[in-house]
Write an enzyme that holds these catalytic residues in place. Structure first.
Site, PDB file in Angstrom:
ATOM      1  N   ARG A  44       2.816   5.971  -3.269  1.00 16.04           N
ATOM      2  CA  ARG A  44       3.970   6.769  -3.694  1.00 16.04           C
ATOM      3  C   ARG A  44       4.200   6.684  -5.201  1.00 16.04           C
ATOM      4  O   ARG A  44       4.600   7.653  -5.843  1.00 16.04           O
ATOM      5  CB  ARG A  44       5.216   6.318  -2.930  1.00 16.04           C
ATOM      6  CG  ARG A  44       5.199   6.792  -1.454  1.00 16.04           C
ATOM      7  CD  ARG A  44       6.127   5.944  -0.607  1.00 16.04           C
ATOM      8  NE  ARG A  44       6.299   6.438   0.754  1.00 16.04           N
ATOM      9  CZ  ARG A  44       5.439   6.247   1.768  1.00 16.04           C
ATOM     10  NH1 ARG A  44       4.316   5.586   1.565  1.00 16.04           N
ATOM     11  NH2 ARG A  44       5.704   6.723   2.974  1.00 16.04           N
TER      12      ARG A  44
ATOM     13  N   GLY B 148      -4.951   7.933   5.498  1.00 18.71           N
ATOM     14  CA  GLY B 148      -4.031   8.913   6.085  1.00 18.71           C
ATOM     15  C   GLY B 148      -2.809   9.099   5.214  1.00 18.71           C
ATOM     16  O   GLY B 148      -2.321  10.220   5.019  1.00 18.71           O
TER      17      GLY B 148
ATOM     18  N   LYS C 202       0.834  -1.209   0.000  1.00 21.27           N
ATOM     19  CA  LYS C 202       0.000   0.000   0.000  1.00 21.27           C
ATOM     20  C   LYS C 202       0.866   1.256   0.000  1.00 21.27           C
ATOM     21  O   LYS C 202       0.625   2.183  -0.765  1.00 21.27           O
ATOM     22  CB  LYS C 202      -0.932  -0.033   1.222  1.00 21.27           C
ATOM     23  CG  LYS C 202      -1.864   1.154   1.331  1.00 21.27           C
ATOM     24  CD  LYS C 202      -3.138   0.801   2.080  1.00 21.27           C
ATOM     25  CE  LYS C 202      -2.943   0.618   3.565  1.00 21.27           C
ATOM     26  NZ  LYS C 202      -2.822   1.889   4.311  1.00 21.27           N
ATOM     27  N   SER C 203       1.877   1.286   0.846  1.00 24.68           N
ATOM     28  CA  SER C 203       2.732   2.481   0.949  1.00 24.68           C
ATOM     29  C   SER C 203       3.394   2.781  -0.396  1.00 24.68           C
ATOM     30  O   SER C 203       3.443   3.928  -0.847  1.00 24.68           O
ATOM     31  CB  SER C 203       3.828   2.262   1.993  1.00 24.68           C
ATOM     32  OG  SER C 203       3.263   2.167   3.270  1.00 24.68           O
TER      33      SER C 203
ATOM     34  N   ARG D 108      -7.719  -3.200   9.786  1.00 22.65           N
ATOM     35  CA  ARG D 108      -6.766  -4.112  10.448  1.00 22.65           C
ATOM     36  C   ARG D 108      -7.365  -4.722  11.724  1.00 22.65           C
ATOM     37  O   ARG D 108      -7.022  -5.844  12.105  1.00 22.65           O
ATOM     38  CB  ARG D 108      -5.442  -3.412  10.744  1.00 22.65           C
ATOM     39  CG  ARG D 108      -4.738  -2.966   9.462  1.00 22.65           C
ATOM     40  CD  ARG D 108      -3.269  -2.696   9.645  1.00 22.65           C
ATOM     41  NE  ARG D 108      -2.776  -1.828   8.568  1.00 22.65           N
ATOM     42  CZ  ARG D 108      -2.474  -2.231   7.329  1.00 22.65           C
ATOM     43  NH1 ARG D 108      -2.584  -3.498   6.999  1.00 22.65           N
ATOM     44  NH2 ARG D 108      -2.049  -1.365   6.426  1.00 22.65           N
TER      45      ARG D 108
ATOM     46  N   ASP E 291       1.899  -0.959  11.951  1.00 29.27           N
ATOM     47  CA  ASP E 291       0.580  -1.442  11.514  1.00 29.27           C
ATOM     48  C   ASP E 291       0.343  -2.909  11.883  1.00 29.27           C
ATOM     49  O   ASP E 291      -0.752  -3.439  11.657  1.00 29.27           O
ATOM     50  CB  ASP E 291       0.431  -1.283   9.994  1.00 29.27           C
ATOM     51  CG  ASP E 291       0.354   0.186   9.587  1.00 29.27           C
ATOM     52  OD1 ASP E 291      -0.002   1.025  10.443  1.00 29.27           O
ATOM     53  OD2 ASP E 291       0.661   0.496   8.427  1.00 29.27           O
TER      54      ASP E 291
END
Ligand code: S3P
Length: 439
Positions: free
Chosen positions: A29, A95, A24-25, A394, A319
């Site tokens: 990006r 976020g 996801k990160s 989560r 996380d």
């Protein structure tokens, strides 16, 4: 319409090989840097989750061209400039999406209205607005630093900024603003956090100067460097693989391999901790893809023991504490997770919700302002809880994994939110042999 609840029931062992969904990160990006760059960026393995799709829509609203073909190959064609969007930028539950986009957008003379869902509207934005304000951006919101708010950027001046909280989102927002600031932007992080923005900026042709500083790093980026479109292959998300791995570790007789998992040391804290707990967890086929270390992870069921998790490891597994707490519930003895206050400002107050959910499943949990201690007895806990997730993906997935191996089924509400990060959770778990029912 998605189901009102999901229920996971104990069944036989989990077996098989699966591929984790894209990270996801890195997916956020890739889209944002693709839009900030000039030329075409090709993206393979993009996570097609609600959070990431919101970022894809956002960069299109800034006038980057975004395409996706039948093979899920994505392209982003950027102009090196964000144009004034006509619409409100709605980042949904994300976020990461909103904070990184605010940083990127601040570099341009545009006024942008940002919003999100009710969870995102309750999360603190000051952590990015403060440094962006110091660089020269202005913002206006109805309720303090909460969304919805309007950010106006342009004519930014580089700053030197020491992160007050270990946050890759804040670091990334400052660096992305720094791409279009006058002078050399410097971020000092007292504890190292995930470094995908730095790695990807380098892949897009920027020069960064990164030096160690105590437990963390000092990162310098000169503004005005052109970014050039590139090819990004998104590795498997360790934060999603974590649910598959822990499910195998706690379900008797299981053996599961998750292929192509990102093993960046700044993301691998959970795997290190599970090994310390005695987990049978092996990495094979370690390799590098798009500048990131990846490997295939095999997890086999076996006994686990409680451990003290070093607080300095928190940024590399922030996380993953919800699913670690589930593993801890099956271990013998106490697992102490300290220095995790940041968990309270995620998609929900994750310390509070994990404590409530685990207790409802018969697990002993002690909650402190910045810590959680879970004590297991070495046998499967009772389960049987009906868990309120407050729309946190989560929290939902962690309790469903608990239900797969507890003595009684576990039910979670708002399961539709799982699609924000891991839309294939249910189908992959079923492929491995799990029993999950919609209610
Ligand atoms: C993320 C950073 C972390 C993490 C989030 C993704 C990122 O947040 O919890 O899910 O992609 O930079 P913080 O930077 O607020 O710790």
């Amino acid at each position: 319409m998605s189901a009102a609840t999901l229920t996971a029931r104990p069944r036989g062992p989990l077996k098989g090989r699966v591929r984790a969904p894209g990270d996801k990160s890195i997916s956020h990006r890739a889209l944002i840097l693709g839009a900030l760059a000039e030329g075409v960026t090709h993206i393979d393995g993009l996570l097609q989750s609600d959070d990431v799709l919101a970022t894809a829509e956002a960069v299109a609203a800034f006038d980057a061209k975004v395409t996706r073909d039948d093979n899920d190959h994505w392209t982003v064609t950027g102009k090196g400039v964000f144009d004034q969007p006509i619409e409100i930028i709605d980042c949904g539950n994300s976020g990461t999406g909103v904070r990184l986009l605010m940083g990127a957008a601040a570099g341009f003379p545009i006024s942008v209205q940002f919003t999100g869902d009710s969870s995102l509207q309750s999360r603190p934005m000051k952590r990015v607005l403060t440094p962006l304000g110091q660089m020269g951006a202005r913002w206006e919101g109805k309720i303090e630093d909460r969304l919805p708010l309007t950010l106006t950027g342009g004519s930014l001046k580089a700053i030197s900024y020491r992160l007050p909280v270990p946050s890759a989102q804040v670091k990334s927002a400052v660096l992305l603003a720094g791409v279009n600031a006058d002078g050399v932007t410097e971020v000092i992080e007292p504890e190292a956090t995930r470094d995908h923005t730095e790695r990807m900026l380098t892949a897009f042709g920027a020069k960064l100067d990164i030096t160690p500083e105590g437990q963390g790093r000092r990162i310098r980026l000169a503004g005005g460097q052109p970014l050039k479109g590139t090819h990004v292959r998104v590795p498997g998300d360790p934060s999603s693989a974590a649910f598959l791995i822990v499910a195998a570790l706690i379900t008797p007789g299981s053996e599961v391999t998750v292929e192509g998992v990102l093993l960046n040391p700044l993301r691998a804290g959970l795997f290190e901790t599970l090994k310390e707990m005695g987990a049978d967890l092996v990495v094979e086929n370690a390799r590098e893809e798009s500048g990131e270390p990846v490997g295939d992870l095999t997890a086999r069921f076996g006994p686990l023991k409680g451990v003290e998790v070093p607080p300095e490891r928190a940024p590399s597994m922030i996380d993953e504490y919800p699913i670690l707490a589930v593993a801890a519930a099956f271990a013998s003895g106490g697992t102490a997770m300290r220095g995790i206050g940041e968990m309270r400002v995620k998609e929900s107050d994750r310390i509070a919700l994990m404590a409530t959910g685990l207790k409802a499943c018969g697990v002993e949990v002690a909650e402190e302002p910045e810590a959680m201690i879970v004590t297991g007895t070495g046998v499967a806990p009772q389960g049987g809880g009906v868990v309120t997730t407050h729309g946190d993906h989560r929290i939902a997935m962690a309790h469903l994994v608990l239900g797969m191996a507890a003595r009684e089924a576990v039910t979670v509400d708002e399961p539709g939110m799982i699609a924000t990060s891991f839309p294939t959770f249910q189908s992959l778990m079923k492929t491995l042999g799990a029993q999950i029912e919609e209610g």
